[in-house]
Design a protein around this motif. Structure first.
Motif, PDB file in Angstrom:
ATOM      1  N   ALA A 167      45.535  38.437  49.997  1.00 39.94           N
ATOM      2  CA  ALA A 167      45.343  36.644  49.651  1.00 39.94           C
ATOM      3  C   ALA A 167      46.771  37.580  48.850  1.00 39.94           C
ATOM      4  CB  ALA A 167      44.943  36.779  48.304  1.00 39.94           C
ATOM      5  N   MET A 168      48.114  36.035  49.299  1.00 44.87           N
ATOM      6  CA  MET A 168      49.546  35.687  48.984  1.00 44.87           C
ATOM      7  C   MET A 168      49.877  34.705  48.076  1.00 44.87           C
ATOM      8  SD  MET A 168      52.435  36.318  51.299  1.00 44.87           S
ATOM      9  CE  MET A 168      53.930  37.505  50.450  1.00 44.87           C
ATOM     10  N   VAL A 169      50.121  34.584  47.023  1.00 48.42           N
ATOM     11  CA  VAL A 169      50.989  33.727  46.601  1.00 48.42           C
ATOM     12  C   VAL A 169      52.704  33.611  47.202  1.00 48.42           C
ATOM     13  CG1 VAL A 169      51.510  32.084  45.194  1.00 48.42           C
ATOM     14  CG2 VAL A 169      49.234  32.854  44.990  1.00 48.42           C
ATOM     15  N   ALA A 170      52.946  33.024  47.677  1.00 48.21           N
ATOM     16  CA  ALA A 170      54.800  33.317  47.629  1.00 48.21           C
ATOM     17  C   ALA A 170      54.923  31.795  47.032  1.00 48.21           C
ATOM     18  CB  ALA A 170      54.970  33.122  49.665  1.00 48.21           C
ATOM     19  N   TYR A 201      43.414  38.228  39.905  1.00 45.11           N
ATOM     20  CA  TYR A 201      43.605  38.833  41.223  1.00 45.11           C
ATOM     21  C   TYR A 201      44.857  37.298  41.894  1.00 45.11           C
ATOM     22  CZ  TYR A 201      39.710  42.307  39.805  1.00 45.11           C
ATOM     23  OH  TYR A 201      39.282  42.734  39.404  1.00 45.11           O
ATOM     24  N   VAL A 202      45.269  38.300  42.884  1.00 42.46           N
ATOM     25  CA  VAL A 202      46.223  37.077  43.807  1.00 42.46           C
ATOM     26  C   VAL A 202      45.466  35.910  43.984  1.00 42.46           C
ATOM     27  CG1 VAL A 202      47.733  36.719  45.481  1.00 42.46           C
ATOM     28  CG2 VAL A 202      47.388  38.519  44.283  1.00 42.46           C
ATOM     29  N   SER A 203      43.921  35.898  44.275  1.00 39.55           N
ATOM     30  CA  SER A 203      42.743  34.757  44.336  1.00 39.55           C
ATOM     31  C   SER A 203      43.035  33.853  43.197  1.00 39.55           C
ATOM     32  CB  SER A 203      41.567  35.465  45.686  1.00 39.55           C
ATOM     33  OG  SER A 203      40.953  36.405  44.597  1.00 39.55           O
ATOM     34  N   ASP A 204      43.310  34.247  42.300  1.00 40.25           N
ATOM     35  CA  ASP A 204      42.739  33.382  40.958  1.00 40.25           C
ATOM     36  C   ASP A 204      43.782  32.475  40.650  1.00 40.25           C
ATOM     37  OD1 ASP A 204      40.670  34.770  40.914  1.00 40.25           O
ATOM     38  OD2 ASP A 204      41.042  37.030  39.225  1.00 40.25           O
ATOM     39  N   ILE A 205      45.142  32.882  40.701  1.00 47.01           N
ATOM     40  CA  ILE A 205      46.802  32.432  40.879  1.00 47.01           C
ATOM     41  C   ILE A 205      46.773  30.877  41.419  1.00 47.01           C
ATOM     42  CG2 ILE A 205      49.325  32.621  41.365  1.00 47.01           C
ATOM     43  CD1 ILE A 205      48.386  36.347  41.404  1.00 47.01           C
ATOM     44  N   SER A 206      47.234  30.549  40.226  1.00 49.64           N
ATOM     45  CA  SER A 206      47.306  29.107  39.967  1.00 49.64           C
ATOM     46  C   SER A 206      48.752  28.642  40.064  1.00 49.64           C
ATOM     47  CB  SER A 206      46.023  28.270  40.033  1.00 49.64           C
ATOM     48  OG  SER A 206      46.574  26.847  40.538  1.00 49.64           O
ATOM     49  N   LEU A 207      49.615  27.651  40.707  1.00 48.85           N
ATOM     50  CA  LEU A 207      50.755  27.699  40.022  1.00 48.85           C
ATOM     51  C   LEU A 207      51.157  25.808  40.319  1.00 48.85           C
ATOM     52  CD1 LEU A 207      53.295  30.115  41.910  1.00 48.85           C
ATOM     53  CD2 LEU A 207      52.235  30.368  39.584  1.00 48.85           C
TER      54      LEU A 207
END
Lengths: 799, 164
Positions: free
Chosen positions: A212-215, A38-44
């Motif tokens: 949630a969003m990762v931009a 899920y987006v909330s799981d993403i880490s960059l």
């Protein structure tokens, strides 16, 4: 478990067809094991976290923002105001040109000088971790000058009410008036005219995963990748492009697992635009995850309508006319780009829709107020139109002493009347109101339930039975948004590829949020190509990888995305057979593809496995005839053209008990006609899930605002959603009337449950309360409201 | 620095492995699992103990990891969806969820599976109403619960059958 439903169509009757089979979805094992992404799981790498400082006032001028202490706090990367974000991201106005007269004001990602609802972002705090960003956000000092909030939609248009956006002149966003037939004469000639006021509380989607969003703006490539749980990736790509002044090709929207959407995640959110702008500004990935308080304050709300309704009826049960007057409050802005006028417009379009009655008058007014915005949530307008229609029909039946089933039988559009149109001009291709009602009555054993109800009533136990027939808009073409100037594709596409090892890959522009889109796309392609289902892999939710298309909303993924996949699969099979014909020195028309092998069409004898065909095409093309080029990739697009929408129909029934104002649901039945059923288990689960969201709105869910525009119950402890122990088992049956607009004949099924459930429950409660002469029409039907209606009825009888 | 921001050394067992980490006092177990250990199968839905998405087992008891501080787990044994999946302890329940489509978006599913897991060893076979009561602390917004009750019931019946 749902049984398989063999397809009624010979065109789909392929050997080893997966169409109509209840095969499990391909992605479920990993989700049951917590292996989702899920987006909330993403880490960059280099990623920072944004927290928004939000207005505590419903309406206030921002006098000053002092970020000195916040900027000095541990881990802080930036504190950014609305004026600073406005340098990177332009404001928008949520209007559509075909909604004549619809107006709204420019909205910024972060409020620039004025906050217009409690929860609007006024500053962004970006830090190394979410916790540090929250620590620093508490140090941002905002001085506000509170302004008078407009909160009551019923007085929003009064001359003494302040105007929220001066430039607009008044608080009226949109008004629509309709008159069809001759309603005035019809009412005058009616034996009875019954009036009732209906209320529909504000509620919201409560997706279990908050927005949630990762931009990730990468200055090295000049591209922005937005990881977002959106239902419409290409729409978001277009919007980001416009407002961040970047070419569409420089924006990639990636949609992985989505923790619930229901229409909540198909809109443009100010804080998500701000997150993308921050990434561009800071030139690094920025992550935003709403907490639950923010979800309640900023996820779009829905409903919030008050409808005055009127129905005319003859003593023999003939319905003569309907009239409605709807007011809805949408918050301070019309939501971009789909607008907040659609729900009221649908209420006007749909009221009375299942019935033959040609006389209909309607007015809808859409007003601004200083509360959170409202916009399209599952079944948009349908629960309101259905509850008003079906509530009025039941009151009419009660007035003339007719069984609610009989009045429906008398007035529902006949099953042999199609094609036909509604009073408002909605075109119906093929519906089945009567067949659906007959099936429902059999499923629920109506006579037995009525007998049980009578028995229980003798014991002082008050049970009720309620019905709701309904129509539902699905498979929208360009009529919804494209004609109004919004760049939201009504067309979807599919690319289908056969690899050397015999595997089939499908890229689809339809998206998956848990409905099972990927499963039905795989079933359709496996059937069309002629390969085992396990060999098909579906790729969706990535604007860099999939065809350009609309996505998943308005019950369109299976009907539109599915048809594109079907056509692409068939095209690939033709291409495969052309290759096989060349290799086998046979007429392509004498061959077929079944179970992953080329066979003789007549006998089914295997001629060549696809693995061998793939080996030759990719590794030994030199052995193919000179000038022959194999094409093992096919693309097709589809958009419905015959009808603007593929209407579905259905009927629901609720059986319940009312005690001390509490409603105990004992049973719920649905018969749904969504055309060809691609996967009966997935259709049934869409219906069940939709029913329960409808029941939530009818019984529990309510965003309660005070007169100052403060949301009083913005937590899951205070905003009630249905729990397992409160819900009944839900029995689902089907009538199948395929649309001839597509070869598959599938219509949408995602929203029908939500459309009909509130009306069925309302009518059942009123049936239970009928011995007391009490009627409830104001959702949600809380114990307080039910007891209030009983007290009022008692007082009226005493008077 | 506030007391909540003070760091503490904790030692606990997570999915059978010994873990020693320094955490802020305010770090709740869900964030500790997700952010510090990368165990993102535990989901966060409300962070105030209502929705059940963050349910884990602490010393075998179903526990809201959003209402539990990591420092409270000193010396305890935590099992997450990753651990219970790797062990195969509820593989039959997970397969029943898959076969019955008892999940749509899947966000509530890890918590739902963990909550349902403790029902599988019940002495008495629970009926549908009892299953519904048992999972009522776990919200699902997609399914309407019917399919989840079916999946749990199917698993219970199969286990009872196998135990005979």
């Amino acid at each position: 478990m749902s049984g398989d439903v063999p397809s009624p169509l010979t065109a789909l009757d392929r050997p080893n067809s997966y169409i109509g089979r209840a095969v499990p979805r391909p992605n479920l094992k990993r989700l049951t094991e917590g292996r989702g992404e899920y987006v909330s799981d993403i880490s960059l790498p280099r990623m920072v976290h944004v927290v928004y400082v939000r207005s505590p006032h419903a309406h206030a001028r921002i006098v000053s923002i002092d970020a000195t202490a916040a900027k000095a706090a541990k881990g802080v990367v930036a504190v950014v105001t609305g004026a600073e974000i406005a340098q990177v991201c332009t404001p928008w106005v949520g209007v559509l040109s075909h909604m004549v007269g619809l107006k709204s004001a420019p909205q910024h990602p972060i409020a620039v000088d004025r906050a217009c609802w409690q929860g609007e972002a006024v500053a962004a705090v970006v830090a190394r971790t979410r916790a540090l960003a929250e620590d620093a956000a508490a140090l941002v000092e905002v001085e506000y000058e509170p302004l008078t909030p407009v909160t009551d939609m019923m007085t929003a248009l009064d001359p003494e009410t302040p105007v929220i956006h001066e430039s607009l002149g008044d608080n009226l966003a949109f008004e629509r008036n309709f008159s069809g037939g001759d309603p005035a004469s019809a009412f005058a000639a009616s034996d009875h005219v019954i009036e009732a006021d209906f209320g529909f509380g504000r509620h919201t989607g409560v997706t279990l995963e908050p927005r949630a969003m990762v931009a990730d703006f990468n200055p090295g490539t000049g591209r922005l990748t937005a990881y977002l749980g959106t239902q419409a990736p290409h729409m978001i790509q277009n919007i980001l492009s416009i407002h961040l002044a970047m070419p569409e090709s420089a924006i990639r929207v990636v949609c992985k697992d989505v923790g619930g959407s229901f229409g909540i995640k198909v809109h443009v959110y100010a804080d998500e635009m701000a997150t993308a702008a921050l990434s561009k500004l800071l030139q690094r990935p920025v992550k935003f995850v709403a907490d639950r308080l923010e979800s309640f304050l900023t996820d779009i709300h829905a409903r919030d309508h008050r409808v005055k309704g009127k129905v005319g009826v003859m003593a023999d049960g003939t319905i003569t006319a309907f009239e409605i007057d709807d007011v809805t409050g949408i918050g301070p802005y019309s939501v971009y780009p789909r607008t907040s006028a659609v729900e009221a417009n649908q209420v006007v379009n749909l009221t009375g829709g299942p019935y033959t009655c040609p006389n209909y008058k309607a007015r809808a007014r859409v007003v601004f107020q200083n509360k959170n915005v409202t916009c399209q949530y599952r079944a948009v307008g349908h629960p309101i139109a259905t509850a008003v229609t079906e509530g009025l029909v039941d009151l009419a039946a009660q007035k003339i002493g007719m069984d609610p089933v009989e009045i429906r039988r008398k007035n529902l559009v006949r099953d042999d009347a199609y094609p036909c149109a509604s009073a408002t001009g909605l075109k119906f291709e093929a519906l089945s109101h009567h067949a659906a009602l007959d099936k429902l009555l059999a499923m629920m054993d109506y006579p037995r339930l009525r007998a049980e109800q009578a028995e229980m009533r003798k014991k002082g136990v008050h049970r009720g039975i309620g019905f709701a027939s309904f129509i539902e808009i699905t498979n929208p073409g360009a009529a919804f948004y494209g004609v109004g100037g919004a760049r939201i594709s009504s067309q979807d596409g599919a690319v289908v590829r056969l690899d050397a090892a015999g595997a089939v890959t499908v890229q689809t522009s339809a998206t998956e949020q848990g409905q099972g889109t990927e499963a039905v796309i795989a079933q359709v392609v496996a059937t069309a190509v002629g390969v085992p289902l396990e060999r098909v892999r579906v790729i969706s939710g990535d604007t860099d990888q999939t065809p350009y298309g609309g996505g998943t909303w308005a019950s369109r993924a299976a009907g539109i995305g599915g048809e594109a996949a079907w056509q692409a699969g068939k095209a690939l099979r033709e291409n495969v057979l052309a290759v096989a014909g060349a290799i086998l020195q046979a007429e392509a028309g004498t061959l077929d593809v079944r179970e992953g092998a080329v066979v003789d069409a007549d006998t089914g004898r295997e001629r060549m496995p696809l693995t061998e065909l793939g080996r030759i095409v990719y590794f030994r093309p030199d052995t193919l005839p000179t000038g022959f080029q194999a094409e093992l990739m096919a693309v097709r697009h589809y958009v419905p053209r015959g009808y603007p929408f593929a209407f579905t129909n259905g009927v629901q029934a609720s059986y319940l008990e009312v005690e001390d104002g509490f409603v105990k649901l004992l049973g719920h039945w649905v018969v749904e006609d969504c055309g060809t059923i691609l996967n009966p288990q997935l259709v049934d689960e869409q219906v069940r899930g939709g029913v329960v969201q409808g029941l939530g709105g009818a019984l529990f869910e309510h965003c309660v605002y005070d007169s100052e525009g403060q949301l009083q119950n913005a937590s899951m402890a205070d905003y009630l959603v249905p729990m397992a122990c409160e819900m009944p088992d839900i029995q689902v049956g089907h009538v199948v009337s395929p649309t001839a607009d597509s070869e598959l004949g599938a219509k949408g099924a995602g929203e029908a449950g939500t459309a009909g459930a509130p009306a069925a429950v309302m009518n059942a409660i009123n049936d239970a309360l009928s011995p007391f002469g009490a009627v409830v029409t104001d959702m949600p039907f809380t114990p307080d409201r039910i007891l209030g209606a009983l007290r009022a009825a008692k007082a009226a009888q005493g008077a | 620095m506030t007391a909540a921001q003070m760091e503490h050394e904790i030692t606990l067992t997570v999915n059978g492995f010994a873990v020693s980490e320094r955490v802020e006092a305010r770090r709740h177990l869900a964030d500790f699992l997700r952010e510090d250990l990368g165990l993102t199968g535990t989901h966060i839905g409300c962070e105030h103990g209502v929705c059940g998405a963050c349910t884990v087992l602490v010393d075998g008891e179903i526990t809201r990891s959003c209402l539990t501080l990591a420092v409270q787990c000193e010396g305890k044994s935590v099992t997450t969806i990753e651990g219970i999946s790797d062990s195969g302890a509820v593989a039959d329940l997970q397969e029943a969820f898959r076969a019955r489509n008892a999940l749509q978006c899947g966000y509530c599913t890890p918590g739902m599976v963990i909550t349902a897991s403790v029902l599988l060893d019940a002495e008495e076979m629970p009926d549908r109403e009892e299953i519904r009561d048992h999972i009522s602390g776990n919200y699902c917004r997609c399914t309407g619960y019917h399919a989840i009750v079916d999946a749990v019931e199917t698993t219970l019946k199969a286990r009872a059958e196998a135990g005979r």
